[in-house]
Design an enzyme around this catalytic site. Structure first.
Site, PDB file in Angstrom:
ATOM      1  N   ASN A  75      29.282   9.160  -9.651  1.00 53.91           N
ATOM      2  CA  ASN A  75      28.241   9.334  -8.678  1.00 53.91           C
ATOM      3  C   ASN A  75      26.868   8.699  -9.194  1.00 53.91           C
ATOM      4  O   ASN A  75      26.028   7.869  -8.518  1.00 53.91           O
ATOM      5  CB  ASN A  75      28.009  10.608  -8.210  1.00 53.91           C
ATOM      6  CG  ASN A  75      29.043  10.936  -7.155  1.00 53.91           C
ATOM      7  OD1 ASN A  75      28.960  10.504  -6.052  1.00 53.91           O
ATOM      8  ND2 ASN A  75      30.253  11.952  -7.432  1.00 53.91           N
ATOM      9  N   HIS A  77      28.767  18.179  -3.318  1.00 50.20           N
ATOM     10  CA  HIS A  77      30.090  18.773  -3.666  1.00 50.20           C
ATOM     11  C   HIS A  77      31.264  18.483  -2.921  1.00 50.20           C
ATOM     12  O   HIS A  77      31.302  17.988  -1.903  1.00 50.20           O
ATOM     13  CB  HIS A  77      29.514  20.481  -2.728  1.00 50.20           C
ATOM     14  CG  HIS A  77      30.424  21.288  -3.129  1.00 50.20           C
ATOM     15  ND1 HIS A  77      30.482  21.824  -4.259  1.00 50.20           N
ATOM     16  CD2 HIS A  77      31.586  21.821  -2.463  1.00 50.20           C
ATOM     17  CE1 HIS A  77      31.300  22.803  -4.553  1.00 50.20           C
ATOM     18  NE2 HIS A  77      31.930  22.903  -3.226  1.00 50.20           N
TER      19      HIS A  77
HETATM   20  C1  GAR Z   1      32.059  15.287  -8.287  1.00 46.03           C
HETATM   21  O1  GAR Z   1      33.300  15.323  -7.446  1.00 46.03           O
HETATM   22  C2  GAR Z   1      30.956  15.849  -7.683  1.00 46.03           C
HETATM   23  O2  GAR Z   1      31.122  16.138  -6.371  1.00 46.03           O
HETATM   24  C3  GAR Z   1      31.355  17.440  -8.162  1.00 46.03           C
HETATM   25  O3  GAR Z   1      31.778  16.824  -9.636  1.00 46.03           O
HETATM   26  C4  GAR Z   1      32.205  15.655  -9.555  1.00 46.03           C
HETATM   27  C5  GAR Z   1      31.234  14.702 -10.441  1.00 46.03           C
HETATM   28  O4  GAR Z   1      32.022  13.355 -10.889  1.00 46.03           O
HETATM   29  N1  GAR Z   1      30.414  18.128  -8.126  1.00 46.03           N
HETATM   30  C6  GAR Z   1      30.592  19.643  -8.050  1.00 46.03           C
HETATM   31  O5  GAR Z   1      31.709  20.124  -8.355  1.00 46.03           O
HETATM   32  C7  GAR Z   1      29.182  20.386  -8.183  1.00 46.03           C
HETATM   33  N2  GAR Z   1      29.605  21.652  -7.967  1.00 46.03           N
HETATM   34  P1  GAR Z   1      31.329  12.304 -11.372  1.00 46.03           P
HETATM   35  O6  GAR Z   1      30.688  12.850 -12.591  1.00 46.03           O
HETATM   36  O7  GAR Z   1      32.139  11.188 -11.773  1.00 46.03           O
HETATM   37  O8  GAR Z   1      30.216  11.781 -10.523  1.00 46.03           O
END
Ligand code: GAR
Length: 192
Positions: free
Chosen positions: A22, A114
């Site tokens: 992200n 989220h």
């Molecule tokens: C994503 O799926 C985000 O939505 C989640 O962690 C992942 C991070 O992925 N966030 C949570 O669970 C927050 N409670 P990334 O590091 O590849 O962006």
């Protein structure tokens, strides 16, 4: 709010703890002309966050904070945010909970992504819980950060169909693809 021309973008910090897909996506979005934000700072609670590599790749300032003393870490972060004139925070896979005091003292917008259709499945393991409950739909939510976990006002949501063949890993992949569309759309919605 005055229309932004790309000259005066909103100084933004992204907080991460992990892979940073992200983060990478938000950085890329921030570089397009119509983006209201620029990414000026990356903060992580761990040096193991793979996403920190994007700081080097995109020449963005990064800082890692040790959370052994939670209060101290948050205080130091607030000082840095002020020094860097940060006006907006995006949490992107940041796995620490910001304290009510931090949110209040920062005093500007903080948003989070989220991996569920909030208010369903706050907290962790959202995909396995959705599959276990035989849900037909999963998804992701961008919301304002409030003192209560995953409970701030919702900005945007995107639904994803769960197929009979999905497992937590395949569902995570599908949802993540949508997260990468949703986060920039939510930022556009806030500032335009
Ligand atoms: C994503 O799926 C985000 O939505 C989640 O962690 C992942 C991070 O992925 N966030 C949570 O669970 C927050 N409670 P990334 O590091 O590849 O962006």
């Amino acid at each position: 709010m005055e229309k932004l021309t790309g000259l005066k973008k909103i100084k933004t910090a992204v907080f991460i703890s992990g892979t940073g897909s992200n983060l990478k996506n938000i950085i890329k979005f921030s570089k397009i002309k119509k983006s209201p934000i620029s990414i000026n700072l990356i903060i992580s609670n761990t040096c193991l966050a793979k996403g920190l590599k994007y700081a080097e790749q995109f020449k963005i300032k990064k800082k890692i904070f040790n959370f052994k003393d939670y209060n101290k870490a948050e205080k130091k972060i607030l000082i840095l945010l002020k020094k860097e004139k940060i006006e907006f925070i995006c949490l992107a896979g940041y796995m620490k909970i910001l304290s009510a005091g931090f949110i209040k003292k920062f005093g500007k917008k903080i948003i989070n992504i989220h991996p569920s259709l909030l208010p369903k499945y706050k907290g962790l393991n959202t995909h396995s819980r959705a599959i276990k409950n035989k849900d037909k739909l999963a998804g992701c939510t961008v919301h304002y950060v409030a003192a209560k976990l995953d409970s701030g006002k919702i900005i945007l949501q995107k639904k994803v169909k769960i197929s009979a063949r999905d497992n937590p890993a395949s569902l995570k992949k599908k949802v993540l693809k949508q997260e990468h569309k949703l986060y920039p759309a939510a930022i556009m919605k806030i500032f335009n």
